[in-house]
Design an enzyme around this catalytic site. Sequence first.
Site, PDB file in Angstrom:
ATOM      1  CE  LYS A   1      -0.286  11.805  -4.733  1.00 14.77           C
ATOM      2  NZ  LYS A   1       1.021  12.429  -5.323  1.00 14.77           N
TER       3      LYS A   1
ATOM      4  CE1 TYR B   1      -0.327  11.038  -0.073  1.00 16.62           C
ATOM      5  CE2 TYR B   1      -1.449   8.993   0.283  1.00 16.62           C
ATOM      6  CZ  TYR B   1      -0.458   9.749  -0.379  1.00 16.62           C
ATOM      7  OH  TYR B   1       0.297   9.213  -1.269  1.00 16.62           O
TER       8      TYR B   1
ATOM      9  CB  THR C   1      -1.557   6.939  -3.828  1.00 15.60           C
ATOM     10  OG1 THR C   1      -2.068   5.986  -2.730  1.00 15.60           O
ATOM     11  CG2 THR C   1      -2.323   8.121  -3.271  1.00 15.60           C
ATOM     12  CG  ASP C   2      -2.889   1.866  -3.649  1.00 14.85           C
ATOM     13  OD1 ASP C   2      -2.869   2.553  -2.771  1.00 14.85           O
ATOM     14  OD2 ASP C   2      -2.727   0.608  -3.275  1.00 14.85           O
ATOM     15  CD  GLU C   3      -2.918   5.568   0.979  1.00 13.45           C
ATOM     16  OE1 GLU C   3      -3.449   6.275   1.831  1.00 13.45           O
ATOM     17  OE2 GLU C   3      -1.702   5.292   0.986  1.00 13.45           O
TER      18      GLU C   3
HETATM   19  P1  NAD Z   1       8.363  11.142   0.730  1.00 17.55           P
HETATM   20  O1  NAD Z   1       7.386  11.949   1.434  1.00 17.55           O
HETATM   21  O2  NAD Z   1       9.548  10.226   0.902  1.00 17.55           O
HETATM   22  O3  NAD Z   1       9.266  12.363  -0.296  1.00 17.55           O
HETATM   23  C1  NAD Z   1       8.227  13.579  -0.659  1.00 17.55           C
HETATM   24  C2  NAD Z   1       9.410  14.479  -1.126  1.00 17.55           C
HETATM   25  O4  NAD Z   1       8.795  15.751  -1.755  1.00 17.55           O
HETATM   26  C3  NAD Z   1      10.582  14.950  -0.092  1.00 17.55           C
HETATM   27  O5  NAD Z   1      11.861  14.874  -0.486  1.00 17.55           O
HETATM   28  C4  NAD Z   1       9.851  16.483  -0.014  1.00 17.55           C
HETATM   29  O6  NAD Z   1      11.207  17.253   0.638  1.00 17.55           O
HETATM   30  C5  NAD Z   1       9.440  16.985  -0.931  1.00 17.55           C
HETATM   31  N1  NAD Z   1       8.411  17.882  -1.283  1.00 17.55           N
HETATM   32  C6  NAD Z   1       7.367  18.145  -0.189  1.00 17.55           C
HETATM   33  N2  NAD Z   1       6.714  19.024  -0.348  1.00 17.55           N
HETATM   34  C7  NAD Z   1       7.191  19.662  -1.486  1.00 17.55           C
HETATM   35  C8  NAD Z   1       7.134  21.060  -1.999  1.00 17.55           C
HETATM   36  N3  NAD Z   1       6.047  21.888  -1.731  1.00 17.55           N
HETATM   37  N4  NAD Z   1       8.087  21.358  -2.942  1.00 17.55           N
HETATM   38  C9  NAD Z   1       9.138  20.510  -3.184  1.00 17.55           C
HETATM   39  N5  NAD Z   1       9.402  19.651  -2.717  1.00 17.55           N
HETATM   40  C10 NAD Z   1       8.345  18.968  -1.706  1.00 17.55           C
HETATM   41  O7  NAD Z   1       7.400  10.601  -0.427  1.00 17.55           O
HETATM   42  P2  NAD Z   1       7.791   9.301  -1.152  1.00 17.55           P
HETATM   43  O8  NAD Z   1       6.931   8.024  -0.395  1.00 17.55           O
HETATM   44  O9  NAD Z   1       8.629   9.156  -2.154  1.00 17.55           O
HETATM   45  O10 NAD Z   1       6.145   9.437  -2.422  1.00 17.55           O
HETATM   46  C11 NAD Z   1       6.621  10.156  -3.515  1.00 17.55           C
HETATM   47  C12 NAD Z   1       5.326  10.262  -4.236  1.00 17.55           C
HETATM   48  O11 NAD Z   1       4.877   8.902  -4.480  1.00 17.55           O
HETATM   49  C13 NAD Z   1       4.234  11.134  -3.791  1.00 17.55           C
HETATM   50  O12 NAD Z   1       3.486  11.614  -4.598  1.00 17.55           O
HETATM   51  C14 NAD Z   1       3.367  10.112  -3.000  1.00 17.55           C
HETATM   52  O13 NAD Z   1       1.828  10.691  -2.981  1.00 17.55           O
HETATM   53  C15 NAD Z   1       3.272   8.892  -3.980  1.00 17.55           C
HETATM   54  N6  NAD Z   1       3.097   7.388  -3.670  1.00 17.55           N
HETATM   55  C16 NAD Z   1       3.858   7.127  -2.640  1.00 17.55           C
HETATM   56  C17 NAD Z   1       3.789   5.824  -2.139  1.00 17.55           C
HETATM   57  C18 NAD Z   1       4.615   4.959  -0.968  1.00 17.55           C
HETATM   58  O14 NAD Z   1       4.275   3.935  -0.701  1.00 17.55           O
HETATM   59  N7  NAD Z   1       5.492   5.673  -0.529  1.00 17.55           N
HETATM   60  C19 NAD Z   1       2.732   5.108  -2.650  1.00 17.55           C
HETATM   61  C20 NAD Z   1       2.010   5.565  -3.590  1.00 17.55           C
HETATM   62  C21 NAD Z   1       2.039   6.822  -4.077  1.00 17.55           C
HETATM   63  P1  TYD Z   2       1.995   3.356   5.955  1.00 21.58           P
HETATM   64  O1  TYD Z   2       3.137   2.875   6.218  1.00 21.58           O
HETATM   65  O2  TYD Z   2       1.854   4.584   6.768  1.00 21.58           O
HETATM   66  O3  TYD Z   2       1.135   3.598   4.791  1.00 21.58           O
HETATM   67  P2  TYD Z   2      -0.241   4.029   4.151  1.00 21.58           P
HETATM   68  O4  TYD Z   2      -1.083   4.321   5.277  1.00 21.58           O
HETATM   69  O5  TYD Z   2       0.056   4.818   3.139  1.00 21.58           O
HETATM   70  O6  TYD Z   2      -0.885   2.267   3.565  1.00 21.58           O
HETATM   71  O7  TYD Z   2       0.964   2.411   6.762  1.00 21.58           O
HETATM   72  C1  TYD Z   2       0.649   0.980   6.263  1.00 21.58           C
HETATM   73  C2  TYD Z   2      -0.098   0.205   6.947  1.00 21.58           C
HETATM   74  O8  TYD Z   2       0.459  -0.105   8.255  1.00 21.58           O
HETATM   75  C3  TYD Z   2      -1.437   0.769   7.281  1.00 21.58           C
HETATM   76  O9  TYD Z   2      -2.570  -0.109   7.234  1.00 21.58           O
HETATM   77  C4  TYD Z   2      -1.155   1.467   8.914  1.00 21.58           C
HETATM   78  C5  TYD Z   2      -0.315   0.552   9.232  1.00 21.58           C
HETATM   79  N1  TYD Z   2       0.367   0.933  10.314  1.00 21.58           N
HETATM   80  C6  TYD Z   2       0.640   0.389  11.797  1.00 21.58           C
HETATM   81  O10 TYD Z   2      -0.122  -0.750  11.866  1.00 21.58           O
HETATM   82  N2  TYD Z   2       1.503   0.683  12.587  1.00 21.58           N
HETATM   83  C7  TYD Z   2       2.349   1.782  12.189  1.00 21.58           C
HETATM   84  O11 TYD Z   2       3.203   2.451  13.132  1.00 21.58           O
HETATM   85  C8  TYD Z   2       2.316   2.420  10.974  1.00 21.58           C
HETATM   86  C9  TYD Z   2       3.192   3.739  10.741  1.00 21.58           C
HETATM   87  C10 TYD Z   2       1.125   2.049  10.196  1.00 21.58           C
END
Ligand code: NAD
Ligand code: TYD
Length: 355
Positions: free
Chosen positions: A163, A159, A134-136
């Site tokens: 990561k 989180y 992630t960019d975070e």
């Molecule tokens: P998500 O939370 O929707 O899904 C995570 C999946 O991992 C789920 O299916 C869960 O059951 C599985 N999981 C969790 N713990 C596990 C374990 N111990 N063993 C096996 N499976 C396990 O997440 P996402 O949004 O699809 O994100 C996927 C990846 O991308 C993550 O690594 C996250 O850090 C990264 N990422 C996500 C975003 C975003 O905006 N969603 C942005 C940047 C990076």
């Molecule tokens: P989120 O979807 O949780 O992603 P991340 O924290 O990984 O960026 O949140 C996106 C942005 O929206 C973040 O600045 C927090 C804000 N946010 C709200 O304002 N209200 C909400 O209910 C949630 C879940 C997030």
Amino acid sequence: MKKVLVTGGCGFIGSNFVRHTLQYHSDDRIINLDKLTYAGNPANLKDIEKNPRYRFVKGDICDAALVRRIFAEEQIDTVVHFAAESHVDRSITGPADFVQTNIMGTFNLLEAAREAWLKDGALHQDCRFLHVSTDEVYGSLGETGAFQETTPYDPRSPYSASKASSDHLVSAYFHTYGLPTLITNCSNNYGSYQFPEKLIPLIINNALQGKVLPVYGDGKNVRDWLYVIDHCEAILTVLERGKIGETYNVGGNSEKQNIEVVHTICDILDEKVGWMPDGKSRRSLITYVKDRAGHDRRYAIDATKIRTELGWSPKVTFDEGMKKTVSWYLENKPWIASVTDGSYREYYEKMYGKR
Ligand code: NAD
Ligand code: TYD
């Protein structure tokens, strides 16, 4: 034919990746290892579960014996590692699972790959371990600038710290052991099958039900939004053409304040389904609430490297992607109901047994 271990393939990005890859990109075999936490839903892949090139294994990436067995049984040569605890708010109230899965789980996968890919005293360089991050990890930006691959890490939530830690382990396995790794650091994804605790699906779901739309702080925190299918394409590009040991930032060219995102959703819904029964726009549901602890102000991605070196750039604009996303949630209300009321558990317990 590649034999790909996808971890976390029942989550949001993972399920989109599995479907997209099976449908459009290859004759690869995919083994999806997922623990099925609250965020993992096998119904996300119901349409492809009978594909002969797909196998689902319910299990934990921290289970060393299981992971080793999958590498051996399936002769895995590629790992695309999505599995993680992924929600910042949950990491604030319960960081332990984040340390366990995101750090220890990644370590465990790296060890399994290192063991399985050792041939004649050297690690097989045709294999690939792609770690999705992630960019975070780069921290929070002021009003200008963007994260580059060389930006120093400065994670601020449990989180992002977990990561960042996993990224360092992946990088260490490349430098120390020669494991053929790749890392992608992407911005906020949105699209179909995202669990409705993250901003966009939460707002869509609440707005459809006439519930409060909670906006943290002043609503002016900025995120870059990446359409999930663009992200899947970026991962496939990095797998095919990325240079071993490198990191690639992936962004959507769509920086928005949170309040703009919420307004966009309200406006699309008002247009698609009409105003609410009280004759008001869904914008009237917006409520500013207490800010998130340590809330990062702004994220932005400089994606020059992946564009110029690998030829990838996002295709879907924010407006287009948001319309597609809202339409998907409108057409899949039973999916939202099933993941929020827990009835999907019955489905997977029937399919895969109790956890
Ligand atoms: P998500 O939370 O929707 O899904 C995570 C999946 O991992 C789920 O299916 C869960 O059951 C599985 N999981 C969790 N713990 C596990 C374990 N111990 N063993 C096996 N499976 C396990 O997440 P996402 O949004 O699809 O994100 C996927 C990846 O991308 C993550 O690594 C996250 O850090 C990264 N990422 C996500 C975003 C975003 O905006 N969603 C942005 C940047 C990076
Ligand atoms: P989120 O979807 O949780 O992603 P991340 O924290 O990984 O960026 O949140 C996106 C942005 O929206 C973040 O600045 C927090 C804000 N946010 C709200 O304002 N209200 C909400 O209910 C949630 C879940 C997030």
